[in-house]
Each structure stands twice: as structure tokens, then as C-alpha cells.
Design a protein around this motif. Structure first.
Motif, PDB file in Angstrom:
ATOM      1  N   LEU A 122      24.101  15.488  22.610  1.00 50.39           N
ATOM      2  CA  LEU A 122      23.645  14.123  22.829  1.00 50.39           C
ATOM      3  C   LEU A 122      23.582  13.494  21.647  1.00 50.39           C
ATOM      4  CD1 LEU A 122      20.857  15.214  25.693  1.00 50.39           C
ATOM      5  CD2 LEU A 122      23.536  14.244  25.869  1.00 50.39           C
ATOM      6  N   LYS A 123      24.029  14.046  20.415  1.00 46.24           N
ATOM      7  CA  LYS A 123      23.642  13.274  19.039  1.00 46.24           C
ATOM      8  C   LYS A 123      22.302  12.793  18.914  1.00 46.24           C
ATOM      9  CE  LYS A 123      28.653  11.898  18.593  1.00 46.24           C
ATOM     10  NZ  LYS A 123      28.871  13.068  19.465  1.00 46.24           N
ATOM     11  N   ALA A 124      21.355  13.737  19.649  1.00 49.54           N
ATOM     12  CA  ALA A 124      19.900  13.460  19.645  1.00 49.54           C
ATOM     13  C   ALA A 124      19.277  13.649  18.328  1.00 49.54           C
ATOM     14  CB  ALA A 124      19.157  14.379  20.673  1.00 49.54           C
ATOM     15  N   PRO A 125      18.030  12.979  18.021  1.00 49.23           N
ATOM     16  CA  PRO A 125      17.436  13.326  16.741  1.00 49.23           C
ATOM     17  C   PRO A 125      16.988  14.690  16.712  1.00 49.23           C
ATOM     18  CG  PRO A 125      16.202  11.856  17.906  1.00 49.23           C
ATOM     19  CD  PRO A 125      17.351  11.851  18.542  1.00 49.23           C
ATOM     20  N   PRO A 126      16.981  15.618  15.560  1.00 48.67           N
ATOM     21  CA  PRO A 126      16.561  16.923  15.571  1.00 48.67           C
ATOM     22  C   PRO A 126      15.246  17.181  16.173  1.00 48.67           C
ATOM     23  CG  PRO A 126      17.438  16.301  13.470  1.00 48.67           C
ATOM     24  CD  PRO A 126      17.393  15.127  14.264  1.00 48.67           C
ATOM     25  N   HIS A 127      14.118  16.193  16.118  1.00 46.76           N
ATOM     26  CA  HIS A 127      13.008  16.299  16.684  1.00 46.76           C
ATOM     27  C   HIS A 127      13.170  16.675  18.209  1.00 46.76           C
ATOM     28  CE1 HIS A 127      11.458  14.801  12.905  1.00 46.76           C
ATOM     29  NE2 HIS A 127      10.579  15.488  13.017  1.00 46.76           N
ATOM     30  N   ALA A 128      14.049  16.121  18.847  1.00 48.52           N
ATOM     31  CA  ALA A 128      14.380  16.366  20.194  1.00 48.52           C
ATOM     32  C   ALA A 128      14.325  17.705  20.591  1.00 48.52           C
ATOM     33  CB  ALA A 128      15.630  15.580  20.836  1.00 48.52           C
ATOM     34  N   TYR A 129      14.745  18.561  19.832  1.00 50.59           N
ATOM     35  CA  TYR A 129      14.892  19.963  20.011  1.00 50.59           C
ATOM     36  C   TYR A 129      13.442  20.719  20.308  1.00 50.59           C
ATOM     37  CZ  TYR A 129      14.955  25.119  18.741  1.00 50.59           C
ATOM     38  OH  TYR A 129      15.273  26.395  18.672  1.00 50.59           O
ATOM     39  N   TRP A 130      12.342  20.049  20.053  1.00 55.96           N
ATOM     40  CA  TRP A 130      10.970  20.474  20.424  1.00 55.96           C
ATOM     41  C   TRP A 130      10.685  20.067  21.720  1.00 55.96           C
ATOM     42  CZ3 TRP A 130      10.288  24.409  17.430  1.00 55.96           C
ATOM     43  CH2 TRP A 130      10.565  24.154  16.092  1.00 55.96           C
ATOM     44  N   GLN A 131      11.498  19.265  22.323  1.00 55.91           N
ATOM     45  CA  GLN A 131      11.401  18.517  23.551  1.00 55.91           C
ATOM     46  C   GLN A 131      11.870  19.246  24.906  1.00 55.91           C
ATOM     47  OE1 GLN A 131       8.665  16.382  23.665  1.00 55.91           O
ATOM     48  NE2 GLN A 131       8.733  16.835  21.692  1.00 55.91           N
ATOM     49  N   VAL A 132      12.768  20.343  24.301  1.00 54.64           N
ATOM     50  CA  VAL A 132      13.456  21.079  25.517  1.00 54.64           C
ATOM     51  C   VAL A 132      12.844  22.516  25.566  1.00 54.64           C
ATOM     52  CG1 VAL A 132      15.824  21.821  25.751  1.00 54.64           C
ATOM     53  CG2 VAL A 132      15.412  19.603  24.584  1.00 54.64           C
ATOM     54  N   GLU A 133      12.953  22.876  26.855  1.00 47.99           N
ATOM     55  CA  GLU A 133      12.572  24.297  27.241  1.00 47.99           C
ATOM     56  C   GLU A 133      13.778  24.854  27.864  1.00 47.99           C
ATOM     57  OE1 GLU A 133       9.841  26.108  26.833  1.00 47.99           O
ATOM     58  OE2 GLU A 133       8.537  24.439  25.962  1.00 47.99           O
ATOM     59  N   ALA A 134      13.856  26.069  27.126  1.00 49.09           N
ATOM     60  CA  ALA A 134      15.182  26.785  27.800  1.00 49.09           C
ATOM     61  C   ALA A 134      14.600  28.163  28.055  1.00 49.09           C
ATOM     62  CB  ALA A 134      16.224  26.764  26.773  1.00 49.09           C
ATOM     63  N   HIS A 135      14.588  28.394  29.552  1.00 52.12           N
ATOM     64  CA  HIS A 135      13.998  29.508  30.037  1.00 52.12           C
ATOM     65  C   HIS A 135      15.133  30.667  30.252  1.00 52.12           C
ATOM     66  CE1 HIS A 135      10.352  27.851  30.820  1.00 52.12           C
ATOM     67  NE2 HIS A 135      10.904  26.638  31.336  1.00 52.12           N
ATOM     68  N   PRO A 136      14.578  32.048  29.988  1.00 50.85           N
ATOM     69  CA  PRO A 136      15.814  33.225  30.317  1.00 50.85           C
ATOM     70  C   PRO A 136      16.764  32.478  31.808  1.00 50.85           C
ATOM     71  CG  PRO A 136      13.748  33.865  29.846  1.00 50.85           C
ATOM     72  CD  PRO A 136      13.407  32.498  30.117  1.00 50.85           C
ATOM     73  N   LEU A 137      17.911  32.825  31.384  1.00 49.69           N
ATOM     74  CA  LEU A 137      18.890  32.684  32.368  1.00 49.69           C
ATOM     75  C   LEU A 137      19.202  31.318  32.604  1.00 49.69           C
ATOM     76  CD1 LEU A 137      18.519  35.775  34.551  1.00 49.69           C
ATOM     77  CD2 LEU A 137      20.143  35.468  32.648  1.00 49.69           C
ATOM     78  N   ALA A 138      18.731  30.358  31.982  1.00 44.17           N
ATOM     79  CA  ALA A 138      19.119  28.911  31.908  1.00 44.17           C
ATOM     80  C   ALA A 138      20.439  28.700  31.680  1.00 44.17           C
ATOM     81  CB  ALA A 138      18.064  28.098  31.333  1.00 44.17           C
ATOM     82  N   THR A 139      21.219  27.667  32.283  1.00 44.09           N
ATOM     83  CA  THR A 139      22.451  27.425  32.013  1.00 44.09           C
ATOM     84  C   THR A 139      22.646  25.887  31.447  1.00 44.09           C
ATOM     85  OG1 THR A 139      22.953  26.726  34.090  1.00 44.09           O
ATOM     86  CG2 THR A 139      23.488  28.987  33.226  1.00 44.09           C
ATOM     87  N   LEU A 140      23.525  25.674  30.569  1.00 45.50           N
ATOM     88  CA  LEU A 140      23.955  24.468  29.985  1.00 45.50           C
ATOM     89  C   LEU A 140      25.085  24.204  30.047  1.00 45.50           C
ATOM     90  CD1 LEU A 140      23.108  21.573  28.708  1.00 45.50           C
ATOM     91  CD2 LEU A 140      23.220  22.983  26.483  1.00 45.50           C
ATOM     92  N   ALA A 141      25.642  23.392  30.954  1.00 48.06           N
ATOM     93  CA  ALA A 141      27.368  23.149  31.006  1.00 48.06           C
ATOM     94  C   ALA A 141      27.802  22.039  30.142  1.00 48.06           C
ATOM     95  CB  ALA A 141      27.678  23.033  32.635  1.00 48.06           C
ATOM     96  N   LEU A 142      28.545  22.021  29.346  1.00 50.66           N
ATOM     97  CA  LEU A 142      29.344  21.096  28.435  1.00 50.66           C
ATOM     98  C   LEU A 142      30.778  20.982  28.692  1.00 50.66           C
ATOM     99  CD1 LEU A 142      27.913  22.476  25.251  1.00 50.66           C
ATOM    100  CD2 LEU A 142      26.795  20.703  26.881  1.00 50.66           C
ATOM    101  N   ALA A 143      31.459  19.930  28.712  1.00 51.32           N
ATOM    102  CA  ALA A 143      32.725  19.581  28.962  1.00 51.32           C
ATOM    103  C   ALA A 143      33.341  18.837  27.631  1.00 51.32           C
ATOM    104  CB  ALA A 143      32.912  18.955  29.893  1.00 51.32           C
ATOM    105  N   GLY A 144      34.400  18.952  27.146  1.00 50.48           N
ATOM    106  CA  GLY A 144      34.911  18.416  26.029  1.00 50.48           C
ATOM    107  C   GLY A 144      35.726  19.220  25.128  1.00 50.48           C
ATOM    108  N   GLY A 145      35.593  18.820  23.813  1.00 53.32           N
ATOM    109  CA  GLY A 145      36.281  19.590  22.787  1.00 53.32           C
ATOM    110  C   GLY A 145      35.554  18.842  21.481  1.00 53.32           C
ATOM    111  N   ALA A 146      36.210  19.418  20.356  1.00 49.38           N
ATOM    112  CA  ALA A 146      35.717  19.087  18.954  1.00 49.38           C
ATOM    113  C   ALA A 146      35.073  17.677  18.837  1.00 49.38           C
ATOM    114  CB  ALA A 146      36.694  19.448  17.979  1.00 49.38           C
ATOM    115  N   GLY A 147      33.998  17.674  18.513  1.00 45.76           N
ATOM    116  CA  GLY A 147      33.248  16.259  18.156  1.00 45.76           C
ATOM    117  C   GLY A 147      33.166  15.362  19.393  1.00 45.76           C
ATOM    118  N   ALA A 148      33.610  15.628  20.448  1.00 43.57           N
ATOM    119  CA  ALA A 148      33.662  14.836  21.837  1.00 43.57           C
ATOM    120  C   ALA A 148      33.130  15.440  23.132  1.00 43.57           C
ATOM    121  CB  ALA A 148      34.858  14.401  22.092  1.00 43.57           C
TER     122      ALA A 148
END
Length: 188
Positions: A156-182
Motif C-alpha cells: 500500500l506504500k503506507a507510512p511505516p507507522h501504519a504497521y502498528w495499526q494492523v493486527e494479523a492473527h494466526p491463520l490470517a490471509t493476505l491476498a496480493l496480485a501483481g509483480g515487482a513494484g506493482a
């Protein structure tokens, strides 16, 4: 090249109150049970042509229970926490409250002597951008929950501080699509 990458957080290795930095522990009993219980819902991940995991025990075990036979990738390890490795946040905060505050406040700092948050996010982004894939390939990576958080910030090209606003629980999934830099989120 276009790929669909699913990042899956490993099953739990300890109760939340006992989570330790750079924890190499295996899945605990509750973690095993949850992975086995959720395996049918995650079975579609086995269709991925490329299968990766963090080298940690819980990531390898989660991948094995799901029948993925993933290839361990050192770049998918948690953030290097230096001298804080093996300690809980509460333990470190009791010993080094100013250092913990600095770590939360400045994404370029590494008061523990390990890797800064910004370096960690860049490492995960670099791994994503260098996946050898063909057009239309599917990939899956069983990772530490922190890797999902870092990948989300990178994509998302989010500022690094956004890291602290995300919860990732066990077995959570994150689906991405694209490729290098996109990369972009692939919401299903």
C-alpha cells in the motif's frame, strides 16, 4: 509478469500474553488443533505452483499440516530483534521503557541492536518483488504474522507507522496480485 500471492500467517505457538520476539517455538496444542480444524477451508492453497514459508518451526509445521511442502525462505523471518530476542514486550518494556518508546515512535530506529521497522518492511517488499514467477502463477507463503503486516505496508506504500495499526492473527490471509513494484491487494 502477474502473480497471485497469498500470505498465510502461521498457527499460534503460544498464548498472546506469552508471545516472544523472534520466537522459534513450534505450534502449541491449540495452534495444532486450529490448523487441523481450518485445513479444509485452506485446502485451496495447495493449488499454488510456488509454495514458500519462513524457516521458523511454526511456519514449517503449518505448511506441513496443510500439505503444502513449502520451501523455506530466510527473507521471511520475523524482524531481527537483536538483544530483545526471546523476551516478551512486557519484559522489555519493564527493563528498557525509553528504548521501547523509541522503537514504536521512530521506524528507522533499532534500539534492540537488530533490524529497524523500515528495514524489515523493505526486506519483505524486496522478497515479494524478486519472486521468480510466470504470468498467471499462484504462490503461497506461510509466514510470521509480522510479515503480513510488513507486506501490507509495502504494497500500500503506507507510512511505516501504519504497521502498528494492523493486527494479523494466526491463520490470517493476505491476498496480493501483481509483480515487482506493482503489487495491489486482491480482496475476495
Amino acid at each position: 509478469m502477474h502473480v497471485r500471492m497469498t500470505l498465510l500467517a502461521a498457527g499460534r505457538s503460544s498464548p498472546v500474553a506469552n508471545v516472544r520476539f523472534d520466537d522459534e517455538r513450534s505450534l502449541d496444542a491449540a495452534g495444532w488443533e486450529e490448523v487441523v480444524r481450518r485445513a479444509p477451508a485452506l485446502s485451496h492453497l495447495a493449488a499454488a505452483e510456488l509454495r514458500y514459508c519462513s524457516p521458523s518451526a511454526r511456519c514449517r509445521e503449518t505448511g506441513a499440516v496443510l500439505g503444502l511442502a513449502p520451501l523455506a525462505q530466510p527473507a521471511l523471518l520475523e524482524c531481527d530483534m537483536g538483544r530483545w530476542r526471546g523476551a516478551t514486550l512486557a519484559e522489555v518494556a519493564a527493563r528498557e521503557p525509553e528504548a521501547v518508546h523509541r522503537w514504536y515512535a521512530d521506524p528507522c530506529s533499532a534500539p534492540h541492536g537488530g533490524e529497524s521497522l523500515l528495514s524489515f518492511i523493505r526486506r519483505i517488499g524486496g522478497w515479494l518483488d524478486t519472486r521468480p514467477v510466470g504470468d498467471g502463477d499462484q504462490a503461497v507463503a506461510v509466514t510470521e504474522p509480522s510479515v503480513l503486516r510488513a507486506a501490507l505496508c509495502y504494497v500500500l506504500k503506507a507510512p511505516p507507522h501504519a504497521y502498528w495499526q494492523v493486527e494479523a492473527h494466526p491463520l490470517a490471509t493476505l491476498a496480493l496480485a501483481g509483480g515487482a513494484g506493482a503489487w495491489h491487494l486482491d480482496l475476495l
